[in-house]
Design a protein around this motif. Structure first.
Motif, PDB file in Angstrom:
ATOM      1  N   ALA A 195      -1.839 -24.149 -21.755  1.00 37.32           N
ATOM      2  CA  ALA A 195      -3.308 -24.033 -21.846  1.00 37.32           C
ATOM      3  C   ALA A 195      -3.693 -22.596 -22.192  1.00 37.32           C
ATOM      4  CB  ALA A 195      -3.935 -24.465 -20.527  1.00 37.32           C
ATOM      5  N   ARG A 196      -3.049 -21.643 -21.549  1.00 40.74           N
ATOM      6  CA  ARG A 196      -3.355 -20.231 -21.807  1.00 40.74           C
ATOM      7  C   ARG A 196      -3.059 -19.864 -23.261  1.00 40.74           C
ATOM      8  NH1 ARG A 196      -4.596 -16.029 -17.888  1.00 40.74           N
ATOM      9  NH2 ARG A 196      -4.693 -14.154 -19.116  1.00 40.74           N
ATOM     10  N   LEU A 197      -1.942 -20.355 -23.765  1.00 35.92           N
ATOM     11  CA  LEU A 197      -1.568 -20.028 -25.149  1.00 35.92           C
ATOM     12  C   LEU A 197      -2.538 -20.678 -26.146  1.00 35.92           C
ATOM     13  CD1 LEU A 197       2.325 -20.339 -24.858  1.00 35.92           C
ATOM     14  CD2 LEU A 197       0.997 -18.224 -25.065  1.00 35.92           C
ATOM     15  N   ARG A 198      -3.006 -21.861 -25.791  1.00 36.65           N
ATOM     16  CA  ARG A 198      -3.972 -22.540 -26.683  1.00 36.65           C
ATOM     17  C   ARG A 198      -5.292 -21.790 -26.704  1.00 36.65           C
ATOM     18  NH1 ARG A 198      -2.601 -28.787 -25.335  1.00 36.65           N
ATOM     19  NH2 ARG A 198      -0.900 -28.980 -26.841  1.00 36.65           N
ATOM     20  N   GLU A 199      -5.706 -21.333 -25.502  1.00 38.29           N
ATOM     21  CA  GLU A 199      -6.987 -20.591 -25.405  1.00 38.29           C
ATOM     22  C   GLU A 199      -6.968 -19.345 -26.277  1.00 38.29           C
ATOM     23  OE1 GLU A 199      -7.478 -19.250 -21.383  1.00 38.29           O
ATOM     24  OE2 GLU A 199      -7.675 -21.313 -20.662  1.00 38.29           O
ATOM     25  N   THR A 200      -5.804 -18.704 -26.342  1.00 36.02           N
ATOM     26  CA  THR A 200      -5.728 -17.395 -27.007  1.00 36.02           C
ATOM     27  C   THR A 200      -5.062 -17.475 -28.375  1.00 36.02           C
ATOM     28  OG1 THR A 200      -3.718 -17.013 -25.757  1.00 36.02           O
ATOM     29  CG2 THR A 200      -5.721 -16.038 -24.881  1.00 36.02           C
ATOM     30  N   ALA A 201      -4.939 -18.714 -28.908  1.00 38.33           N
ATOM     31  CA  ALA A 201      -4.243 -18.883 -30.196  1.00 38.33           C
ATOM     32  C   ALA A 201      -5.051 -18.252 -31.335  1.00 38.33           C
ATOM     33  CB  ALA A 201      -4.039 -20.361 -30.480  1.00 38.33           C
ATOM     34  N   ARG A 244       5.298 -14.861 -28.730  1.00 34.12           N
ATOM     35  CA  ARG A 244       4.153 -14.528 -27.862  1.00 34.12           C
ATOM     36  C   ARG A 244       4.566 -14.547 -26.400  1.00 34.12           C
ATOM     37  NH1 ARG A 244      -0.170 -18.964 -29.008  1.00 34.12           N
ATOM     38  NH2 ARG A 244      -1.625 -17.583 -27.975  1.00 34.12           N
ATOM     39  N   VAL A 245       5.637 -15.295 -26.093  1.00 29.88           N
ATOM     40  CA  VAL A 245       6.055 -15.464 -24.693  1.00 29.88           C
ATOM     41  C   VAL A 245       7.413 -14.803 -24.463  1.00 29.88           C
ATOM     42  CG1 VAL A 245       6.627 -17.149 -22.900  1.00 29.88           C
ATOM     43  CG2 VAL A 245       4.826 -17.667 -24.568  1.00 29.88           C
ATOM     44  N   MET A 246       7.471 -13.929 -23.452  1.00 33.58           N
ATOM     45  CA  MET A 246       8.743 -13.294 -23.080  1.00 33.58           C
ATOM     46  C   MET A 246       9.121 -13.806 -21.686  1.00 33.58           C
ATOM     47  SD  MET A 246       9.603  -9.251 -23.163  1.00 33.58           S
ATOM     48  CE  MET A 246      11.161  -8.546 -22.642  1.00 33.58           C
ATOM     49  N   PRO A 260       6.359 -17.245 -34.496  1.00 32.13           N
ATOM     50  CA  PRO A 260       6.103 -16.583 -33.209  1.00 32.13           C
ATOM     51  C   PRO A 260       5.270 -17.429 -32.244  1.00 32.13           C
ATOM     52  CG  PRO A 260       5.715 -15.065 -35.028  1.00 32.13           C
ATOM     53  CD  PRO A 260       5.973 -16.410 -35.638  1.00 32.13           C
ATOM     54  N   ALA A 261       4.398 -18.293 -32.766  1.00 33.39           N
ATOM     55  CA  ALA A 261       3.539 -19.110 -31.906  1.00 33.39           C
ATOM     56  C   ALA A 261       4.339 -20.184 -31.175  1.00 33.39           C
ATOM     57  CB  ALA A 261       2.435 -19.759 -32.732  1.00 33.39           C
ATOM     58  N   ARG A 262       5.523 -20.527 -31.693  1.00 33.75           N
ATOM     59  CA  ARG A 262       6.354 -21.576 -31.062  1.00 33.75           C
ATOM     60  C   ARG A 262       7.617 -20.994 -30.435  1.00 33.75           C
ATOM     61  NH1 ARG A 262       8.931 -25.146 -33.837  1.00 33.75           N
ATOM     62  NH2 ARG A 262       9.131 -26.217 -31.862  1.00 33.75           N
ATOM     63  N   ALA A 263       7.722 -19.673 -30.470  1.00 35.11           N
ATOM     64  CA  ALA A 263       9.004 -19.054 -30.107  1.00 35.11           C
ATOM     65  C   ALA A 263       9.025 -18.520 -28.681  1.00 35.11           C
ATOM     66  CB  ALA A 263       9.286 -17.918 -31.081  1.00 35.11           C
ATOM     67  N   LEU A 264      10.216 -18.185 -28.226  1.00 31.82           N
ATOM     68  CA  LEU A 264      10.435 -17.525 -26.939  1.00 31.82           C
ATOM     69  C   LEU A 264      11.326 -16.320 -27.171  1.00 31.82           C
ATOM     70  CD1 LEU A 264      11.648 -20.367 -24.534  1.00 31.82           C
ATOM     71  CD2 LEU A 264       9.429 -19.199 -24.457  1.00 31.82           C
ATOM     72  N   TYR A 265      11.128 -15.310 -26.343  1.00 35.70           N
ATOM     73  CA  TYR A 265      12.073 -14.191 -26.313  1.00 35.70           C
ATOM     74  C   TYR A 265      12.539 -14.097 -24.859  1.00 35.70           C
ATOM     75  CZ  TYR A 265      14.059  -9.532 -27.034  1.00 35.70           C
ATOM     76  OH  TYR A 265      14.910  -8.463 -27.121  1.00 35.70           O
ATOM     77  N   ILE A 266      13.843 -13.973 -24.642  1.00 31.24           N
ATOM     78  CA  ILE A 266      14.393 -14.107 -23.287  1.00 31.24           C
ATOM     79  C   ILE A 266      15.250 -12.903 -22.916  1.00 31.24           C
ATOM     80  CG2 ILE A 266      15.782 -15.597 -21.777  1.00 31.24           C
ATOM     81  CD1 ILE A 266      15.278 -17.884 -23.703  1.00 31.24           C
ATOM     82  N   THR A 267      15.028 -12.396 -21.696  1.00 29.80           N
ATOM     83  CA  THR A 267      15.897 -11.333 -21.182  1.00 29.80           C
ATOM     84  C   THR A 267      16.025 -11.500 -19.670  1.00 29.80           C
ATOM     85  OG1 THR A 267      16.347  -8.947 -21.271  1.00 29.80           O
ATOM     86  CG2 THR A 267      14.078  -9.591 -20.825  1.00 29.80           C
ATOM     87  N   ASN A 268      16.689 -10.555 -19.023  1.00 25.31           N
ATOM     88  CA  ASN A 268      16.883 -10.583 -17.571  1.00 25.31           C
ATOM     89  C   ASN A 268      16.546  -9.223 -16.983  1.00 25.31           C
ATOM     90  OD1 ASN A 268      18.047 -13.208 -16.819  1.00 25.31           O
ATOM     91  ND2 ASN A 268      19.739 -12.626 -18.162  1.00 25.31           N
TER      92      ASN A 268
END
Ligand code: URA
Length: 256
Positions: free
Chosen positions: A250-256, A103-105, A146-154
């Motif tokens: 907080a934002r991720l919890r609101e939209t879970a 969910r988070v990039m 996906p709810a606990r994951a990260l995707y990372i780039t530059n």
């Protein structure tokens, strides 16, 4: 088929036609290509060549990025892109790490030495701090959920020499790839690490004022944060970083 023009000239001609408004590669009358004999197009004479616009690296990047159907295609398009000088000095193309369903990039600036060696973003000291920061709110680049994951780039996929700041032209030519990357991953939230990723996606710098405030970019919520390399040099700023991580949680919890 050899028409006597080199690929760069052919590309410049094509881009020129697009700028003139050509949208389709068809003629007004149908041609039976099985019957028609190959037509040799004469080489463009030198005076006409001088009138051709230079190849625009940003236009080429836009076309290449738009043609990528998935992140593997996007990586291949970046690998084939020839207009960024950084590529020549780098060992690796540093594309991404983590779970593409996250969910988070997270978007950093550019690879450093360790990232260039390993071919993965954020694996040096700053990367280890980044992992600890996100772990503190339960997020992990290796998490399969996906709810606990990260995707990372530059912003830049190649290491700038001596880790110098990205040049505006380098950012401009990599932006179409970054925008396509975000569209393909389609995360719920973007986290922009430091000034250069804010400059690229928000068109604004000044991380001290931007951080800790939700903004909007590419049609989704964006949270600017201090870069972990800055936090290594300024440990007192970790307090603000912790505040921003809690905002994200907080934002991720609101939209879970
Ligand atoms: N800093 C960045 O911005 N990105 C990396 O991948 C490593 C350090």
């Amino acid at each position: 088929m050899d028409y006597g023009i080199d690929p760069h000239t052919a590309l410049a001609l094509l881009e020129w036609q697009i700028e003139l408004g050509a949208t389709e590669a068809i003629g007004e009358t149908p041609v039976n290509r099985y019957e028609a004999a190959p037509v040799a197009v004469p080489p463009v004479p030198a005076p006409a060549m001088a009138l051709l616009p230079e190849v625009d690296p940003v236009l080429v990047a836009r076309a290449a990025a738009a043609g990528a159907a998935d992140r593997h295609g996007l990586r291949a398009a970046l690998a084939a892109y020839k207009h960024c000088e950084l590529k020549k000095g780098a060992k690796s193309l540093v594309f991404s790490d983590g779970n593409p369903k996250a969910r988070v990039m997270v978007i950093g600036e550019a690879p450093g030495r360790d990232e260039d060696i390993q071919g993965k973003p954020f694996v040096g000291r700053a990367g280890q701090l980044l992992d600890r920061m996100f772990a503190s709110i339960g997020l992990d680049r290796a998490a399969p959920d996906p709810a606990r994951a990260l995707y990372i780039t530059n912003v830049l996929p190649w290491r700038p020499p001596q880790n110098r700041d990205p040049e505006p032209q380098e950012v401009a030519m990599m932006l179409p790839f970054l925008e396509r990357h975000v569209a393909l991953i389609d995360p719920q939230v973007l986290v922009l690490m430091g000034n250069h990723s804010c400059g690229a996606l928000l068109g604004r710098k000044g991380i001290t004022r931007l951080r800790g405030h939700w903004a909007q970019a590419l049609g989704r919520p964006v949270l600017p944060m201090f870069h972990p390399a800055y936090l290594l040099r300024n440990p007192l700023a970790k307090r603000e970083a912790w505040h921003d991580l809690l905002m994200l949680q907080a934002r991720l919890r609101e939209t879970a």
